[in-house]
Scaffold this motif. Structure first.
Motif, PDB file in Angstrom:
ATOM      1  N   ASP A   1      40.537  44.011  53.738  1.00 35.14           N
ATOM      2  CA  ASP A   1      40.952  43.006  52.753  1.00 35.14           C
ATOM      3  C   ASP A   1      39.748  42.127  52.417  1.00 35.14           C
ATOM      4  O   ASP A   1      39.666  40.963  52.785  1.00 35.14           O
ATOM      5  CB  ASP A   1      42.102  42.174  53.338  1.00 35.14           C
ATOM      6  N   SER A   2      38.807  42.724  51.699  1.00 32.07           N
ATOM      7  CA  SER A   2      37.519  42.082  51.501  1.00 32.07           C
ATOM      8  C   SER A   2      36.792  42.753  50.347  1.00 32.07           C
ATOM      9  O   SER A   2      37.004  43.935  50.071  1.00 32.07           O
ATOM     10  CB  SER A   2      36.697  42.207  52.788  1.00 32.07           C
ATOM     11  N   ILE A   3      35.952  41.995  49.676  1.00 34.50           N
ATOM     12  CA  ILE A   3      35.094  42.531  48.620  1.00 34.50           C
ATOM     13  C   ILE A   3      33.681  42.023  48.854  1.00 34.50           C
ATOM     14  O   ILE A   3      33.474  41.049  49.577  1.00 34.50           O
ATOM     15  CB  ILE A   3      35.578  42.127  47.212  1.00 34.50           C
ATOM     16  N   PHE A   4      32.706  42.715  48.234  1.00 33.80           N
ATOM     17  CA  PHE A   4      31.328  42.288  48.436  1.00 33.80           C
ATOM     18  C   PHE A   4      30.473  42.585  47.209  1.00 33.80           C
ATOM     19  O   PHE A   4      30.819  43.434  46.386  1.00 33.80           O
ATOM     20  CB  PHE A   4      30.728  42.942  49.689  1.00 33.80           C
ATOM     21  N   GLU A   5      29.381  41.853  47.120  1.00 34.68           N
ATOM     22  CA  GLU A   5      28.348  42.081  46.118  1.00 34.68           C
ATOM     23  C   GLU A   5      27.027  42.309  46.845  1.00 34.68           C
ATOM     24  O   GLU A   5      26.691  41.562  47.772  1.00 34.68           O
ATOM     25  CB  GLU A   5      28.198  40.873  45.184  1.00 34.68           C
ATOM     26  N   THR A   6      26.294  43.333  46.440  1.00 31.19           N
ATOM     27  CA  THR A   6      24.941  43.557  46.949  1.00 31.19           C
ATOM     28  C   THR A   6      23.974  43.102  45.861  1.00 31.19           C
ATOM     29  O   THR A   6      24.000  43.615  44.738  1.00 31.19           O
ATOM     30  CB  THR A   6      24.706  45.029  47.289  1.00 31.19           C
ATOM     31  N   ILE A   7      23.124  42.147  46.193  1.00 33.61           N
ATOM     32  CA  ILE A   7      22.344  41.412  45.201  1.00 33.61           C
ATOM     33  C   ILE A   7      20.867  41.440  45.581  1.00 33.61           C
ATOM     34  O   ILE A   7      20.519  41.287  46.762  1.00 33.61           O
ATOM     35  CB  ILE A   7      22.839  39.946  45.124  1.00 33.61           C
ATOM     36  N   LYS A   8      20.027  41.620  44.600  1.00 33.82           N
ATOM     37  CA  LYS A   8      18.577  41.599  44.835  1.00 33.82           C
ATOM     38  C   LYS A   8      18.027  40.205  44.539  1.00 33.82           C
ATOM     39  O   LYS A   8      18.362  39.596  43.529  1.00 33.82           O
ATOM     40  CB  LYS A   8      17.888  42.627  43.940  1.00 33.82           C
ATOM     41  N   VAL A   9      17.190  39.714  45.451  1.00 30.30           N
ATOM     42  CA  VAL A   9      16.449  38.474  45.217  1.00 30.30           C
ATOM     43  C   VAL A   9      14.965  38.811  45.252  1.00 30.30           C
ATOM     44  O   VAL A   9      14.477  39.368  46.238  1.00 30.30           O
ATOM     45  CB  VAL A   9      16.776  37.399  46.273  1.00 30.30           C
ATOM     46  N   GLN A  10      14.289  38.519  44.172  1.00 27.81           N
ATOM     47  CA  GLN A  10      12.871  38.841  44.038  1.00 27.81           C
ATOM     48  C   GLN A  10      12.109  37.583  43.646  1.00 27.81           C
ATOM     49  O   GLN A  10      12.444  36.942  42.647  1.00 27.81           O
ATOM     50  CB  GLN A  10      12.670  39.921  42.965  1.00 27.81           C
ATOM     51  N   ASN A  11      11.092  37.232  44.452  1.00 25.22           N
ATOM     52  CA  ASN A  11      10.274  36.042  44.156  1.00 25.22           C
ATOM     53  C   ASN A  11      11.150  34.806  43.922  1.00 25.22           C
ATOM     54  O   ASN A  11      10.953  34.060  42.960  1.00 25.22           O
ATOM     55  CB  ASN A  11       9.365  36.300  42.961  1.00 25.22           C
TER      56      ASN A  11
END
Length: 276
Positions: A27-37
Motif C-alpha cells: 500500500d505504497s507508491i514511489f517516485e524515482t528522481i534524478k538530482v544533478q548539480n
C-alpha cells in the motif's frame, strides 16, 4: 541519511513495524528522481504524477505537500551527502500503520532515500521477452506502486540469461514496457511507444520524449499497441527512465540495431534537464 516525515535519520535507525502497510499490502507508491548539480530534474512532472497517484489510491494528501515543500525536502536530504554531484532519489509515500485490506486511516508517511547515481549508458545492451507472467493492462498499472514482483522476477530472468533487460507483455501479448522503464520502437520515420491503455508506467521521460518528437515533423510518434514482432523488425529501439534518460538497445535476440536516433534524443534530453 534518510528523511522520514521531514526528520533526517541514520538508515540503521529507521524501523518499520509489523503493521506497516507498504510491507504487508504494498500500500505504497514511489517516485524515482534524478538530482544533478543540486537541481531536481523534471520535478514538476514527478510531483503531478505523485499527486495523481495518491488521489487514485485514495490517500490523504497533506496540506504541506506542495511542490516547493517536497523539492526542498529532497534537496535537504541531498545536501548532507558527500562526494558527488549526481544522485538517485526515491520518494516513497505509504499509508500509516494499521488495518487489514481496509486501512485504519488514509493519512500517510513519506520517506526520502538518496544514493549516488553511478549509472553510465551502456554501449552494448541486450533485450529479450519475458513471457512467464503478464503485466495486466489498466490504469492501476500506470502508477508506481510498491508491488514490483513482476519486475523483480523478470530482472532475475534477465540476469540468469545474460541480458540487460526484459520486455514485459500484457494479457493480450502486447508490449508494455521493460522492467525499469518505457520502450520506444523506431521503423523508418515512425516512432512507437505503448499507449497507457496497454498498462505501461506513465513515465516522466516518456512524456518528455513524446513532446520532443512532436516538435520534429520528420518523425511521426504513435502511442499505440505494439506486438513483439515489431521489435524484431525495428530499425532502432531505446528505453527511457528518469535516471538513465535514454538507453539505446543494441541487440534483441539475433537482431542488431542502429542507435543514432536514440543517441540524438539523449543529447536533446540532457539540454532539457537543465533548461526546465
Amino acid at each position: 541519511m534518510l528523511n522520514f516525515n521531514g526528520e533526517l535519520i541514520a538508515p540503521d535507525t529507521f524501523k518499520v513495524t509489523s503493521e506497516n502497510r507498504a510491507f504487508k499490502y504494498g500500500d505504497s507508491i514511489f517516485e524515482t528522481i534524478k538530482v544533478q548539480n543540486n537541481k531536481v530534474v523534471f520535478f514538476e512532472d514527478h510531483y503531478f504524477r505523485l499527486m495523481a497517484s495518491m488521489r487514485m489510491l485514495r490517500m490523504k494528501i497533506p496540506m504541506e505537500f506542495t511542490l516547493e515543500f517536497l523539492e526542498q525536502e529532497i534537496l535537504k536530504t541531498v545536501a548532507i551527502q558527500e562526494n558527488s554531484t549526481s544522485f538517485r532519489v526515491r520518494l516513497t509515500v505509504f499509508r500509516k500503520d494499521g488495518g487489514l485490506y481496509t486501512p485504519k486511516t488514509n493519512d500517510i508517511d513519506y520517506l526520502i532515500e538518496v544514493k549516488e547515481n553511478t549509472y553510465q549508458t551502456k554501449s552494448v545492451y541486450r533485450l529479450d521477452l519475458f513471457k512467464d507472467f503478464y503485466n495486466y493492462s489498466g490504469l492501476l498499472s500506470t502508477i508506481k506502486t510498491n508491488n514490483r514482483i513482476l519486475n523483480t522476477v523478470a530482472s532475475v530472468f534477465a540476469d540468469e540469461n545474460d541480458l540487460d533487460n526484459c520486455v514485459l507483455l500484457n494479457e493480450r501479448k502486447g508490449v508494455v514496457e521493460v522492467t525499469n522503464g518505457n520502450i520506444f520502437v523506431i521503423k523508418d520515420t515512425i516512432i512507437k511507444t505503448p499507449a497507457l491503455t496497454e498498462g505501461c508506467i506513465k513515465g516522466v521521460v516518456r512524456k518528455k520524449i513524446i513532446e520532443t518528437l512532436e516538435k520534429h515533423p520528420e518523425y511521426t510518434v504513435e502511442e499505440t499497441v505494439i506486438s513483439p514482432f515489431e521489435i524484431q523488425k525495428a530499425d532502432e529501439v531505446f528505453i527511457t527512465n528518469a535516471i538513465v534518460g535514454i538507453q539505446p538497445v543494441t541487440h534483441y535476440r539475433k537482431k542488431s540495431f542502429k542507435t543514432e536516433i536514440g543517441e540524438k534524443l539523449q543529447k536533446n534530453l540532457q539540454v532539457l534537464q537543465f533548461s526546465s
